[in-house]
Design a protein around this motif. Structure first.
Motif, PDB file in Angstrom:
ATOM      1  N   MET A 153       0.829  -1.212   0.000  1.00 43.60           N
ATOM      2  CA  MET A 153       0.000   0.000   0.000  1.00 43.60           C
ATOM      3  C   MET A 153       0.863   1.263   0.000  1.00 43.60           C
ATOM      4  O   MET A 153       0.528   2.247  -0.661  1.00 43.60           O
ATOM      5  CB  MET A 153      -0.982  -0.033   1.161  1.00 43.60           C
ATOM      6  N   ALA A 154       1.990   1.223   0.713  1.00 44.73           N
ATOM      7  CA  ALA A 154       2.903   2.360   0.700  1.00 44.73           C
ATOM      8  C   ALA A 154       3.508   2.536  -0.693  1.00 44.73           C
ATOM      9  O   ALA A 154       3.627   3.665  -1.192  1.00 44.73           O
ATOM     10  CB  ALA A 154       4.004   2.165   1.746  1.00 44.73           C
ATOM     11  N   ALA A 155       3.869   1.426  -1.337  1.00 44.73           N
ATOM     12  CA  ALA A 155       4.412   1.487  -2.695  1.00 44.73           C
ATOM     13  C   ALA A 155       3.370   2.030  -3.667  1.00 44.73           C
ATOM     14  O   ALA A 155       3.703   2.773  -4.597  1.00 44.73           O
ATOM     15  CB  ALA A 155       4.888   0.113  -3.136  1.00 44.73           C
ATOM     16  N   ALA A 156       2.117   1.665  -3.444  1.00 43.72           N
ATOM     17  CA  ALA A 156       1.039   2.159  -4.302  1.00 43.72           C
ATOM     18  C   ALA A 156       0.959   3.684  -4.241  1.00 43.72           C
ATOM     19  O   ALA A 156       0.807   4.353  -5.272  1.00 43.72           O
ATOM     20  CB  ALA A 156      -0.297   1.548  -3.875  1.00 43.72           C
ATOM     21  N   GLU A 157       1.085   4.220  -3.043  1.00 38.55           N
ATOM     22  CA  GLU A 157       1.045   5.683  -2.892  1.00 38.55           C
ATOM     23  C   GLU A 157       2.255   6.327  -3.560  1.00 38.55           C
ATOM     24  O   GLU A 157       2.139   7.379  -4.176  1.00 38.55           O
ATOM     25  CB  GLU A 157       0.964   6.051  -1.421  1.00 38.55           C
ATOM     26  N   THR A 158       3.407   5.680  -3.428  1.00 41.03           N
ATOM     27  CA  THR A 158       4.621   6.208  -4.043  1.00 41.03           C
ATOM     28  C   THR A 158       4.495   6.223  -5.565  1.00 41.03           C
ATOM     29  O   THR A 158       4.876   7.199  -6.219  1.00 41.03           O
ATOM     30  CB  THR A 158       5.846   5.366  -3.628  1.00 41.03           C
ATOM     31  N   CYS A 159       3.947   5.144  -6.111  1.00 37.15           N
ATOM     32  CA  CYS A 159       3.785   5.046  -7.577  1.00 37.15           C
ATOM     33  C   CYS A 159       2.673   5.954  -8.086  1.00 37.15           C
ATOM     34  O   CYS A 159       2.691   6.355  -9.248  1.00 37.15           O
ATOM     35  CB  CYS A 159       3.476   3.607  -7.974  1.00 37.15           C
ATOM     36  N   GLY A 160       1.733   6.223  -7.223  1.00 35.97           N
ATOM     37  CA  GLY A 160       0.598   7.055  -7.598  1.00 35.97           C
ATOM     38  C   GLY A 160      -0.665   6.227  -7.770  1.00 35.97           C
ATOM     39  O   GLY A 160      -0.692   5.305  -8.583  1.00 35.97           O
ATOM     40  N   LEU A 161      -1.670   6.535  -6.979  1.00 32.78           N
ATOM     41  CA  LEU A 161      -2.918   5.788  -7.028  1.00 32.78           C
ATOM     42  C   LEU A 161      -3.700   6.037  -8.313  1.00 32.78           C
ATOM     43  O   LEU A 161      -4.656   5.323  -8.596  1.00 32.78           O
ATOM     44  CB  LEU A 161      -3.771   6.110  -5.796  1.00 32.78           C
ATOM     45  N   ASP A 162      -3.277   7.031  -9.074  1.00 29.92           N
ATOM     46  CA  ASP A 162      -3.947   7.320 -10.340  1.00 29.92           C
ATOM     47  C   ASP A 162      -3.332   6.534 -11.502  1.00 29.92           C
ATOM     48  O   ASP A 162      -3.831   6.578 -12.614  1.00 29.92           O
ATOM     49  CB  ASP A 162      -3.903   8.821 -10.635  1.00 29.92           C
ATOM     50  N   ARG A 163      -2.260   5.794 -11.222  1.00 27.26           N
ATOM     51  CA  ARG A 163      -1.594   4.996 -12.261  1.00 27.26           C
ATOM     52  C   ARG A 163      -1.975   3.525 -12.102  1.00 27.26           C
ATOM     53  O   ARG A 163      -2.236   3.070 -10.990  1.00 27.26           O
ATOM     54  CB  ARG A 163      -0.075   5.160 -12.148  1.00 27.26           C
ATOM     55  N   PRO A 164      -1.998   2.779 -13.182  1.00 29.34           N
ATOM     56  CA  PRO A 164      -2.383   1.358 -13.099  1.00 29.34           C
ATOM     57  C   PRO A 164      -1.553   0.551 -12.097  1.00 29.34           C
ATOM     58  O   PRO A 164      -2.097  -0.251 -11.338  1.00 29.34           O
ATOM     59  CB  PRO A 164      -2.196   0.853 -14.525  1.00 29.34           C
ATOM     60  N   VAL A 165      -0.250   0.768 -12.074  1.00 32.57           N
ATOM     61  CA  VAL A 165       0.587   0.007 -11.145  1.00 32.57           C
ATOM     62  C   VAL A 165       0.239   0.351  -9.702  1.00 32.57           C
ATOM     63  O   VAL A 165       0.191  -0.536  -8.838  1.00 32.57           O
ATOM     64  CB  VAL A 165       2.095   0.210 -11.440  1.00 32.57           C
TER      65      VAL A 165
END
Length: 57
Positions: free
Chosen positions: A15-27
């Motif tokens: 979940m932390a990585a998701a925020e780093t990558c951006g929740l608006d991006r598919p990854v």
């Protein structure tokens, strides 16, 4: 229980990585969904273990 705690830590990391990558991006969205799934499974397993422990005591 140790395994479930480790899985919960992995869920939080996802979940932390998701925020780093951006929740608006598919990854980021995939990481967030995967993290939420792992979190729910881990918490369910810990709750179940606690329930059974109380029933068997």
């Amino acid at each position: 229980m140790i395994s479930e705690r480790q899985t919960l830590e992995a869920a939080q990391a996802a979940m932390a990585a998701a925020e780093t990558c951006g929740l608006d991006r598919p990854v980021g969205q995939r990481l967030a969904r995967g993290g939420a799934f792992l979190e729910r499974v881990s918490l369910d397993m810990m709750e179940s273990a606690d329930r059974w422990r109380a029933l068997l005591a």
